[in-house]
Design a protein around this motif. Structure first.
Motif, short mmCIF file in Angstrom:
data_model
loop_
_atom_site.label_atom_id
_atom_site.label_comp_id
_atom_site.label_asym_id
_atom_site.label_seq_id
_atom_site.Cartn_x
_atom_site.Cartn_y
_atom_site.Cartn_z
N TYR A 1 5.21 0.09 -12.82
CA TYR A 1 5.74 0.03 -11.47
C TYR A 1 5.08 -1.05 -10.58
N ILE A 2 3.91 -1.53 -10.97
CA ILE A 2 3.21 -2.48 -10.11
C ILE A 2 3.05 -3.84 -10.78
N LEU A 3 2.36 -3.89 -11.90
CA LEU A 3 2.03 -5.18 -12.51
C LEU A 3 3.24 -5.91 -13.09
N ALA B 1 -4.94 -3.44 -14.72
CA ALA B 1 -4.44 -2.09 -14.45
C ALA B 1 -5.60 -1.09 -14.40
N THR B 2 -6.56 -1.24 -15.27
CA THR B 2 -7.71 -0.34 -15.28
C THR B 2 -8.50 -0.45 -13.99
N GLY B 3 -8.72 -1.66 -13.51
CA GLY B 3 -9.42 -1.82 -12.24
C GLY B 3 -8.69 -1.14 -11.10
N ILE B 4 -7.37 -1.26 -11.08
CA ILE B 4 -6.58 -0.63 -10.02
C ILE B 4 -6.67 0.89 -10.12
N VAL B 5 -6.49 1.44 -11.33
CA VAL B 5 -6.47 2.90 -11.46
C VAL B 5 -7.85 3.51 -11.22
N LEU B 6 -8.92 2.78 -11.55
CA LEU B 6 -10.25 3.30 -11.23
C LEU B 6 -10.48 3.33 -9.73
N ASP C 1 -1.81 7.26 -14.78
CA ASP C 1 -2.11 6.19 -13.83
C ASP C 1 -1.95 4.81 -14.47
N ILE C 2 -2.46 4.62 -15.68
CA ILE C 2 -2.39 3.30 -16.33
C ILE C 2 -0.94 2.96 -16.66
N THR C 3 -0.15 3.95 -17.04
CA THR C 3 1.26 3.73 -17.34
C THR C 3 2.02 3.35 -16.08
N ARG C 4 1.82 4.12 -15.01
CA ARG C 4 2.53 3.82 -13.76
C ARG C 4 2.10 2.49 -13.17
N GLY D 1 0.82 -1.22 0.00
CA GLY D 1 0.00 0.00 0.00
C GLY D 1 0.85 1.26 0.00
N ALA D 2 1.89 1.28 0.81
CA ALA D 2 2.79 2.45 0.85
C ALA D 2 3.51 2.62 -0.49
N TYR D 3 3.93 1.50 -1.07
CA TYR D 3 4.60 1.55 -2.37
C TYR D 3 3.65 2.08 -3.44
N MET D 4 2.42 1.57 -3.46
CA MET D 4 1.45 2.02 -4.46
C MET D 4 1.11 3.50 -4.27
N THR D 5 1.05 3.96 -3.04
CA THR D 5 0.80 5.37 -2.77
C THR D 5 1.90 6.23 -3.38
N ARG D 6 3.15 5.81 -3.19
CA ARG D 6 4.28 6.55 -3.78
C ARG D 6 4.21 6.54 -5.31
#
Length: 186
Positions: free
Chosen positions: A180-182, A146-151, A173-176, A24-29
């Motif tokens: 950086y995540i998926l 990725a779309t589900g996450i960014v929404l 958001d979709i690029t990051r 969660g902290a990583y995704m926030t950054r």
């Protein structure tokens, strides 16, 4: 259920609870555009993607324009996937010489994969060529997740920024999320 089954469930839940604060902290950054341990490697790639796509990463969107961008993105993904399935007989990486997928099955499969339901009414390798599976279906598996996450992130921003009219930038958001995540998780 066996004891081993219960232990596996408890272990899985314990791991999820343990990594949730870190992830969660990583995704926030990531979604705030702050540096992460992957930034030295991925920031130049991210910047190049924005430059090629003509995206201003500092310009945020209202909820309506964010939603329209997401819908246009998925309409494009749908069309590409649908066309790939319809013309797969003429495309490379088709060693089994698969014929074109029927229009109704192509439509059903494309809608299924862009909405992240992945409902399959066909027999994998006996219907889809390697190219369609690699370029079309796998691609949509990433981007629909990725779309589900960014929404979800945009919704959280909407609640957190109740006095601000923007919810971020869909393209950023979709690029990051993808870079950086998926991709690192995979």
């Amino acid at each position: 259920m066996t004891v081993i089954g219960w232990v596996q469930i408890l272990l899985y839940c314990a791991i999820i609870v343990a990594i949730a604060p870190l992830l969660g902290a990583y995704m926030t950054r990531v979604f705030n555009g702050e540096g992460t341990f992957l930034s030295p490697i991925l920031r130049p790639v991210e910047g190049a993607i924005y430059k090629i796509a003509g995206v201003n990463e500092r310009q945020e969107q209202h909820a309506v324009s964010y939603t329209i961008a997401m819908l246009l993105f998925h309409v494009g993904g749908f069309l590409i996937l649908y066309v790939l399935m319809r013309v797969q007989a003429e495309l490379p990486f088709n060693p089994a010489d698969q014929s074109a997928v029927a229009p109704d099955l192509s439509f059903n499969t494309a809608v299924s994969f862009i909405t992240n339901t992945n409902w399959q009414n066909y027999g994998g390798e006996s219907t889809m060529s390697y190219l369609v599976q690699m370029l079309g279906l796998t691609h949509q598996n990433y981007l629909s997740a990725a779309t589900g996450i960014v929404l979800a992130v945009a919704l959280i921003r909407g609640f957190a920024r109740h006095s601000v009219r923007t919810v971020g930038n869909f393209w950023v958001d979709i690029t990051r999320c993808t870079l950086y995540i998926l991709i690192p998780i995979c």
